[in-house]
Design a protein around this motif. Structure first.
Motif, PDB file in Angstrom:
ATOM      1  N   PRO A 163       0.754  -1.328  -0.060  1.00 32.66           N
ATOM      2  CA  PRO A 163       0.193  -0.017   0.177  1.00 32.66           C
ATOM      3  C   PRO A 163       0.935   1.266   0.040  1.00 32.66           C
ATOM      4  N   PHE A 164       0.245   2.363  -0.330  1.00 33.33           N
ATOM      5  CA  PHE A 164       1.024   3.669  -0.771  1.00 33.33           C
ATOM      6  C   PHE A 164       1.851   3.890   0.637  1.00 33.33           C
ATOM      7  N   GLY A 165       1.220   4.059   1.712  1.00 30.04           N
ATOM      8  CA  GLY A 165       1.988   4.520   2.908  1.00 30.04           C
ATOM      9  C   GLY A 165       3.214   3.474   3.375  1.00 30.04           C
ATOM     10  N   ILE A 192      16.089   8.876   4.444  1.00 27.56           N
ATOM     11  CA  ILE A 192      15.441  10.194   4.404  1.00 27.56           C
ATOM     12  C   ILE A 192      14.415  10.409   5.629  1.00 27.56           C
ATOM     13  N   THR A 193      14.463  11.477   6.419  1.00 32.58           N
ATOM     14  CA  THR A 193      13.549  11.568   7.624  1.00 32.58           C
ATOM     15  C   THR A 193      12.200  12.425   6.994  1.00 32.58           C
ATOM     16  N   TYR A 194      11.250  12.498   7.839  1.00 30.16           N
ATOM     17  CA  TYR A 194       9.958  13.334   7.628  1.00 30.16           C
ATOM     18  C   TYR A 194      10.324  14.631   7.172  1.00 30.16           C
ATOM     19  N   ARG A 195      11.123  15.253   8.100  1.00 30.16           N
ATOM     20  CA  ARG A 195      11.457  16.754   7.857  1.00 30.16           C
ATOM     21  C   ARG A 195      12.473  16.916   6.671  1.00 30.16           C
ATOM     22  N   ALA A 196      13.445  15.816   6.199  1.00 24.94           N
ATOM     23  CA  ALA A 196      14.242  16.168   4.999  1.00 24.94           C
ATOM     24  C   ALA A 196      13.260  16.047   3.769  1.00 24.94           C
ATOM     25  N   LEU A 197      12.359  15.036   3.922  1.00 25.85           N
ATOM     26  CA  LEU A 197      11.285  14.699   2.735  1.00 25.85           C
ATOM     27  C   LEU A 197      10.310  15.989   2.605  1.00 25.85           C
ATOM     28  N   ASN A 241       3.448  12.102   7.219  1.00 26.13           N
ATOM     29  CA  ASN A 241       3.403  11.448   8.506  1.00 26.13           C
ATOM     30  C   ASN A 241       1.798  10.676   8.486  1.00 26.13           C
ATOM     31  N   HIS A 242       1.132  11.709   8.113  1.00 27.66           N
ATOM     32  CA  HIS A 242      -0.522  11.034   7.961  1.00 27.66           C
ATOM     33  C   HIS A 242      -0.602  10.138   6.302  1.00 27.66           C
ATOM     34  N   LEU A 243       0.121  10.457   5.456  1.00 24.86           N
ATOM     35  CA  LEU A 243       0.228   9.688   4.521  1.00 24.86           C
ATOM     36  C   LEU A 243       0.919   8.361   4.733  1.00 24.86           C
TER      37      LEU A 243
END
Length: 99
Positions: free
Chosen positions: A11-13, A25-30, A42-44
């Motif tokens: 699945p996508f997430g 890669i981190t959430y912040r970097a992405l 994060n929600h995705l």
């Protein structure tokens, strides 16, 4: 490192999360690379938001080093759009695979 599959079956997430892990890669970097918020990403990943538009999928794909087609949901959208233009094929497929 193992060779990356061209097409994800996840699945996508889950696919996004796996690619983030593989690339480190981190959430912040992405978020910085895509101009999307880290919270939205994060929600995705956790399935709290629907799969985004093709434009957003393409943006994420580029930032993660894959083609948009890597994501199953993107491929499904492409096929759906093509099928919508071919009603005869829809009927034949339904007769063959329908319940």
């Amino acid at each position: 490192m193992a060779r990356r599959q061209r097409f994800s079956e996840e699945p996508f997430g889950e696919a996004v999360e796996r690619l983030m892990t593989e690339t480190g890669i981190t959430y912040r970097a992405l978020a910085d690379k895509t101009k999307l918020s880290a919270g939205y990403l994060n929600h995705l990943v956790h399935g709290n938001r629907p799969v985004p538009s093709d434009k957003v999928v393409a943006t994420l794909a580029k930032a993660l080093g894959v083609e948009p087609e890597h994501f199953r949901e993107y491929r499904l959208r492409v096929i759906t759009r093509k099928l919508e233009a071919m009603p005869d094929l829809i009927d034949r497929l339904y007769k063959r695979y329908g319940s």
